[in-house]
Design an enzyme around this catalytic site. Structure first.
Site, PDB file in Angstrom:
ATOM      1  N   LYS A 153       0.860  -1.186   0.000  1.00 51.84           N
ATOM      2  CA  LYS A 153       0.000   0.000   0.000  1.00 51.84           C
ATOM      3  C   LYS A 153       0.895   1.236   0.000  1.00 51.84           C
ATOM      4  CE  LYS A 153      -2.790   1.616   3.464  1.00 51.84           C
ATOM      5  NZ  LYS A 153      -4.025   1.732   4.278  1.00 51.84           N
ATOM      6  N   LYS A 155       1.290   5.318   0.129  1.00 46.79           N
ATOM      7  CA  LYS A 155       0.675   6.571   0.543  1.00 46.79           C
ATOM      8  C   LYS A 155       0.899   7.653  -0.517  1.00 46.79           C
ATOM      9  CE  LYS A 155      -0.806   5.549   4.777  1.00 46.79           C
ATOM     10  NZ  LYS A 155      -2.188   5.744   5.239  1.00 46.79           N
ATOM     11  N   GLU A 208      -7.816   4.394  -1.831  1.00 42.76           N
ATOM     12  CA  GLU A 208      -8.402   4.616  -0.507  1.00 42.76           C
ATOM     13  C   GLU A 208      -8.529   6.111  -0.212  1.00 42.76           C
ATOM     14  OE1 GLU A 208      -7.432   3.357   4.144  1.00 42.76           O
ATOM     15  OE2 GLU A 208      -6.427   2.339   2.489  1.00 42.76           O
ATOM     16  N   ASP A 231     -12.088   5.440   4.362  1.00 40.96           N
ATOM     17  CA  ASP A 231     -11.404   5.268   5.649  1.00 40.96           C
ATOM     18  C   ASP A 231     -11.844   6.375   6.591  1.00 40.96           C
ATOM     19  OD1 ASP A 231      -9.743   4.962   7.815  1.00 40.96           O
ATOM     20  OD2 ASP A 231      -7.872   5.132   6.722  1.00 40.96           O
ATOM     21  N   LYS A 253     -11.229   0.364  11.490  1.00 46.31           N
ATOM     22  CA  LYS A 253     -10.120   0.463  12.434  1.00 46.31           C
ATOM     23  C   LYS A 253     -10.699   0.534  13.839  1.00 46.31           C
ATOM     24  CE  LYS A 253      -7.019   2.781   9.171  1.00 46.31           C
ATOM     25  NZ  LYS A 253      -6.313   4.030   8.824  1.00 46.31           N
ATOM     26  N   ASP A 305       0.228  -3.969   9.307  1.00 45.55           N
ATOM     27  CA  ASP A 305       1.686  -3.957   9.425  1.00 45.55           C
ATOM     28  C   ASP A 305       2.177  -2.981  10.479  1.00 45.55           C
ATOM     29  OD1 ASP A 305       0.897  -1.696   8.007  1.00 45.55           O
ATOM     30  OD2 ASP A 305       2.654  -1.685   6.711  1.00 45.55           O
TER      31      ASP A 305
END
Length: 356
Positions: A153, A155, A208, A231, A253, A305
């Protein structure tokens, strides 16, 4: 019937410095401090929960500590997870205490948390490994260094030309991996078109949070062949329905929604709305990753992670091997040693959340 043992709550803020600075759109982190809540009862049972909070909502360990300390009397009187849902709003404070209550119940009932939650025995999960919004050459080097990764992933920071160069650099460095990107609210509908074309060209599977929280209606006009995930736009159960038809995936989350209890309910509701689920993290140690790993058993995408960024993790800790995260029961939420996994599996209640 004997009364429930009185609980004792201890709270600690831990600094959790990172191995290296980590950059995303609008932020650069050198540490991710966390609140650790520990509950013990008169019979020697213990539950632990860790939360970093939600930085962009100014939900931080110091305020989380104050929130829980202000409710100490109600908590130590013997609160349960149902009462906690009414006592505190979503956020890091509730997450820390909710996770502590799950582990406490696991010890009391001699069943691991996954069994209490109605989940199947846990299996290792393929997880994303995250690259910060750094220079293209740096993210390419990072992609090569993450040799075990099967899913990366990346950013983004909202500079379309630079973001496209980052994506191209990672794809050139690792043509073998599945690739996701996370904009962390950095784009507007007017500026995103060049990026969208590049994502398709470089076989990116997921975009995302392209737009700021509060601009979810802009997703209606987004012409994107790549799957889109929410998100920051989905903090808790009450915000899921508004995203149906506007995105494909919701990133759950525990720090956002306030714990595993609500997150499990969110998975069930997302399923009913036709949304896929991703479990994410706010960094943190293995004590934060372990309850999210339990949730990940019911999610299609896993991004856990966080402990790999922390200078010093817990012991025992989650294990990363061949692109998968493994979480032994003894890390967090396990049953007592005398209770075998087979015994626990045999006594699991009907599944509350279907596996994907």
């Amino acid at each position: 019937m004997p009364s429930r043992p009185r609980l004792q709550m201890s709270l600690a803020i831990e600094p959790l410095p990172l191995k290296a600075p980590f950059a995303i759109a609008g932020h650069r982190f050198e540490a991710m401090p966390a609140l650790v809540a520990t509950l013990t009862d008169g019979d020697g049972h213990r539950g632990r929960g860790e939360a970093c909070g939600v930085y962009y909502l100014d939900d931080r360990p110091a305020s989380m500590h104050a929130t829980l300390d202000a409710q100490r009397e109600a908590i130590e009187a013997g609160i349960d997870r149902t009462a906690l849902q009414a006592l505190l709003p979503p956020g890091g404070a509730r997450n820390a205490l909710d996770c502590a209550l799950w582990e406490l119940q696991a010890q009391r009932e001699r069943r691991p948390v996954w069994a209490l939650a109605g989940l199947a025995p846990p299996r290792p999960l393929p997880t994303a490994f995250t690259l910060g919004a750094d220079a293209p050459a740096q993210v390419a080097a990072g992609a090569r260094a993450l040799a075990q990764a099967r899913l990366l992933k990346l950013k983004l920071d909202g500079d379309a030309a630079l973001d496209i160069a980052r994506v191209a650099a990672v794809r050139a460095a690792r043509p073998d991996v599945r690739l996701l990107v996370d904009a962390n609210q950095a784009y507007t509908l007017q500026r995103i078109e060049p990026l969208i074309a590049a994502l398709s060209d470089h076989r990116v599977e997921l975009l995302e949070q392209p737009f700021p929280r509060g601009r979810e209606a802009d997703l209606d006009a987004l012409d994107c062949a790549v799957a889109v995930a929410a998100d920051e736009s989905v903090q808790g159960l009450d915000e899921l329905d508004a995203l149906a038809g506007r995105c494909d995936v919701v990133n759950l989350k525990l720090d956002k929604c306030g714990g595993l209890t609500e997150a499990l309910a969110m998975v069930a509701r997302a399923r009913a709305l036709g949304l896929r689920c991703m479990v994410g993290n706010m960094l943190g140690t293995s004590w934060a990753a372990a309850p999210a790993f339990a949730l990940g058993q019911a999610c299609e995408l896993v991004d856990l992670d966080g402990p790999t960024f922390i200078q010093a993790d817990r012991a025992p800790a989650v294990v990363y091997r061949d692109g998968f995260i493994h979480c032994p029961d003894e890390v967090w939420g396990g049953a007592v040693a005398s209770r075998s996994a087979a015994d626990a599996a045999a006594s699991v209640s009907p599944t509350q959340v279907p596996r994907p």
